[in-house]
Motif scaffolding. Structure first.
Motif, PDB file in Angstrom:
ATOM      1  N   TYR A 212       0.833  -1.210   0.000  1.00 39.46           N
ATOM      2  CA  TYR A 212       0.000   0.000   0.000  1.00 39.46           C
ATOM      3  C   TYR A 212       0.862   1.253   0.000  1.00 39.46           C
ATOM      4  CZ  TYR A 212      -2.836   3.792   1.826  1.00 39.46           C
ATOM      5  OH  TYR A 212      -3.431   5.019   2.017  1.00 39.46           O
TER       6      TYR A 212
ATOM      7  N   LYS B 173       2.454   2.231  -3.267  1.00 43.58           N
ATOM      8  CA  LYS B 173       1.586   2.811  -4.310  1.00 43.58           C
ATOM      9  C   LYS B 173       1.360   4.308  -4.126  1.00 43.58           C
ATOM     10  CE  LYS B 173      -1.861  -0.010  -3.661  1.00 43.58           C
ATOM     11  NZ  LYS B 173      -3.169  -0.710  -3.802  1.00 43.58           N
ATOM     12  N   LEU B 174       1.680   4.843  -2.929  1.00 44.85           N
ATOM     13  CA  LEU B 174       1.411   6.253  -2.662  1.00 44.85           C
ATOM     14  C   LEU B 174       2.388   7.138  -3.435  1.00 44.85           C
ATOM     15  CD1 LEU B 174       0.778   6.134   1.197  1.00 44.85           C
ATOM     16  CD2 LEU B 174      -0.904   6.043  -0.656  1.00 44.85           C
ATOM     17  N   THR B 175       1.858   8.238  -3.963  1.00 38.46           N
ATOM     18  CA  THR B 175       2.684   9.139  -4.768  1.00 38.46           C
ATOM     19  C   THR B 175       2.458  10.589  -4.375  1.00 38.46           C
ATOM     20  OG1 THR B 175       0.986   9.334  -6.486  1.00 38.46           O
ATOM     21  CG2 THR B 175       2.624   7.569  -6.749  1.00 38.46           C
ATOM     22  N   HIS B 176       3.404  11.444  -4.779  1.00 38.04           N
ATOM     23  CA  HIS B 176       3.240  12.895  -4.667  1.00 38.04           C
ATOM     24  C   HIS B 176       2.412  13.360  -5.864  1.00 38.04           C
ATOM     25  CE1 HIS B 176       6.067  13.841  -1.394  1.00 38.04           C
ATOM     26  NE2 HIS B 176       6.841  12.895  -1.880  1.00 38.04           N
ATOM     27  N   ASP B 177       1.189  13.748  -5.629  1.00 36.08           N
ATOM     28  CA  ASP B 177       0.339  14.258  -6.718  1.00 36.08           C
ATOM     29  C   ASP B 177       0.379  13.353  -7.946  1.00 36.08           C
ATOM     30  OD1 ASP B 177      -0.338  16.480  -5.178  1.00 36.08           O
ATOM     31  OD2 ASP B 177       1.456  17.558  -5.827  1.00 36.08           O
ATOM     32  N   LYS B 178       0.384  12.051  -7.727  1.00 38.79           N
ATOM     33  CA  LYS B 178       0.345  11.053  -8.803  1.00 38.79           C
ATOM     34  C   LYS B 178       1.518  11.163  -9.772  1.00 38.79           C
ATOM     35  CE  LYS B 178      -4.672  10.657  -8.537  1.00 38.79           C
ATOM     36  NZ  LYS B 178      -5.958  10.694  -9.261  1.00 38.79           N
ATOM     37  N   SER B 179       2.643  11.640  -9.265  1.00 38.27           N
ATOM     38  CA  SER B 179       3.795  11.783 -10.151  1.00 38.27           C
ATOM     39  C   SER B 179       4.921  10.837  -9.759  1.00 38.27           C
ATOM     40  CB  SER B 179       4.286  13.232 -10.168  1.00 38.27           C
ATOM     41  OG  SER B 179       4.528  13.688  -8.842  1.00 38.27           O
ATOM     42  N   TYR B 180       5.505  11.009  -8.552  1.00 37.67           N
ATOM     43  CA  TYR B 180       6.597  10.127  -8.158  1.00 37.67           C
ATOM     44  C   TYR B 180       6.318   9.566  -6.761  1.00 37.67           C
ATOM     45  CZ  TYR B 180       8.269  14.286  -5.632  1.00 37.67           C
ATOM     46  OH  TYR B 180       8.369  15.376  -4.817  1.00 37.67           O
ATOM     47  N   PRO B 181       6.947   8.436  -6.438  1.00 37.79           N
ATOM     48  CA  PRO B 181       6.621   7.741  -5.184  1.00 37.79           C
ATOM     49  C   PRO B 181       6.821   8.634  -3.959  1.00 37.79           C
ATOM     50  CG  PRO B 181       7.914   6.320  -6.602  1.00 37.79           C
ATOM     51  CD  PRO B 181       7.918   7.685  -7.242  1.00 37.79           C
TER      52      PRO B 181
END
Length: 459
Positions: A71, A74-82
């Motif tokens: 889990y 899968k988390l990202t900064h604003d859907k850009s990088y991990p």
């Protein structure tokens, strides 16, 4: 909801800081954090410590699972990088709880600004535990305190906790039932809490039972057939006075079988007038030993009022206002960094300063010493364990004890938990003694050495 013991029971910012500590090479730096609260709840003058058992359970099972790591991956900064470095996630997956913890035993009275729990260990571990420790200790202590106030108002009458359906979710309901029992309630309606924590369970009947039969009398007769000498009849589904009359009929039928009617329950209306009327009717019919139970949004204020009027009520069923901590929804518990090891492995004390005086931190690696005269607690002194306590001439003749005891040592549980019944006995005795001596504001003092430390750090 599948695994409430997961290390992911934390706020995101705790994990962000943990990641940062790891990146900055501070993850293993020795730290001391402290859990305490700022004011007593319900405008009261004491708080009952509760929740340590949940913390012990949480920490003895502390382990990031592969699904936890998946889990986080899968988390990202604003859907850009991990959001988290893969090496950091590997570090978390291999992490084993290794902190040392001292805490105040459950059932003890605690007061504002005093340490309730002190944790020493790697900075990263101490940090990610913050939210969970506050949650478990604050909620349980809040409910235990509310229960103690309700039980104190009821004096020697039994109080049953009936709050499952209105509690804050399933986990909150079970935790509330345990805390309420520790706070003094005699039993709970919550069967799961009874199973998990060995709490006595009790119940009467609901209005739906009465409505499921052609009439109230036949409903009562059927219930008595099931419950026999444990029959308690809810008499206010239709007309309360008629309900009491029907209960007397059923009680008479029970007596023909050499049984007796245990009680009736009033759930609505003017509980004072109805309990007076019910007692008169029951006594006239010869049911002097049949008890009157009452329910309906009860709290310490309603019970105290009914007691003052000498309402002939034998037992109190407290629900919504107990398990939701009505009147004060949260205990203002906080968790602060107190010290870090410096490069010479010496403790470097920390302090948070605020324009709001109540939020300025009392520094130190703290312990509380409680002083007694006979069975009366007379004063608490907070002191720093490194600087030691400066003996007071006024307290030299008093007996005393340290309030925080060892729970974990380097991740190993060293504390033998007492039974819930022993904890409850201790809590009831502590509250009763406190009330007996009519202590309005209990004195909590800072040791002189600690006061000097605070002044030094605030310069």
């Amino acid at each position: 909801m599948n695994n409430l013991l997961s290390p992911l029971l934390t706020d995101q910012y705790e994990l962000i800081m943990a990641h940062g500590y790891w990146q900055q090479g501070k993850a293993e730096q020795a730290a001391v954090f402290q859990l305490f609260f700022r004011t007593n709840p319900f405008a009261g003058n004491y708080t009952v410590a509760c929740g340590l058992t949940h913390i012990i359970d949480f920490l003895t099972n502390f382990k990031f699972t592969s699904s936890d790591i998946a889990y986080l991956e899968k988390l990202t900064h604003d859907k850009s990088y991990p959001l988290f470095n893969k090496q950091f996630l590997t570090y978390l997956e291999q992490l084993h709880f290794s902190c040392s913890i001292d805490a105040v035993p459950e059932g003890s009275l605690i007061f504002p600004q005093e340490p309730v729990l002190v944790i020493k260990g790697p900075l990263l571990q101490c940090q990610i535990l913050e939210s969970a420790l506050i949650n478990m200790m604050a909620f349980s202590s809040l409910i235990a305190t509310k229960a103690s106030r309700i039980c104190a108002a009821a004096k020697n009458s039994p109080v049953l906790e009936f709050g499952l359906r209105r509690a804050q979710g399933p986990n909150g309901a079970v935790m509330a039932s345990r805390a309420a029992y520790i706070g003094g309630c005699d039993a709970t309606s919550n069967a799961l809490a009874g199973k998990e924590f060995d709490i006595p369970i009790r119940g009467t009947m609901g209005h739906s039972w009465v409505m499921a039969f052609p009439d109230e009398l036949s409903a009562f007769q059927a219930f008595a057939e099931v419950m026999k000498e444990q029959t308690v009849l809810l008499v206010d589904t239709y007309n309360t006075i008629q309900g009491i009359k029907n209960a007397i009929i059923v009680g008479t039928e029970l007596r023909r079988r050499k049984l007796d009617l245990l009680g009736i329950r009033l759930d609505s209306g003017d509980l004072y007038k109805l309990s007076k009327k019910a007692r008169k009717m029951l006594d006239k019919a010869g049911f002097n030993n049949t008890k009157i139970f009452v329910s309906g949004d009860l709290d310490e204020y309603k019970i105290k009022n009914l007691k003052a009027k000498k309402a002939p009520i034998n037992a109190w069923c407290a629900g919504t206002r107990l398990t939701t901590a009505h009147g004060d929804p949260a205990l203002n518990m906080v968790y602060k960094l107190m010290a870090l090891h410096d490069s010479d492995n010496q403790w470097d004390y920390k302090i948070k300063i605020s324009a709001q005086t109540s939020k300025t931190l009392i520094p130190g690696i703290q312990q509380v010493r409680r002083f007694y005269v006979n069975d009366k607690i007379v004063q608490d002194v907070i002191y720093d364990t490194e600087l030691k306590i400066k003996e007071s001439k006024n307290l030299k003749q008093c007996a005393s004890k340290h309030m925080l005891v060892p729970i974990f040592r380097e991740g190993k549980l060293v504390y033998k938990e007492p039974s819930i019944h022993d904890i409850r006995t201790q809590a009831i005795a502590a509250v009763n003694n406190f009330i007996k001596y009519k202590i309005k504001k209990y004195p909590v003092m800072l040791d002189d050495n600690l006061t000097a430390l605070q002044k030094k750090l605030m310069r």
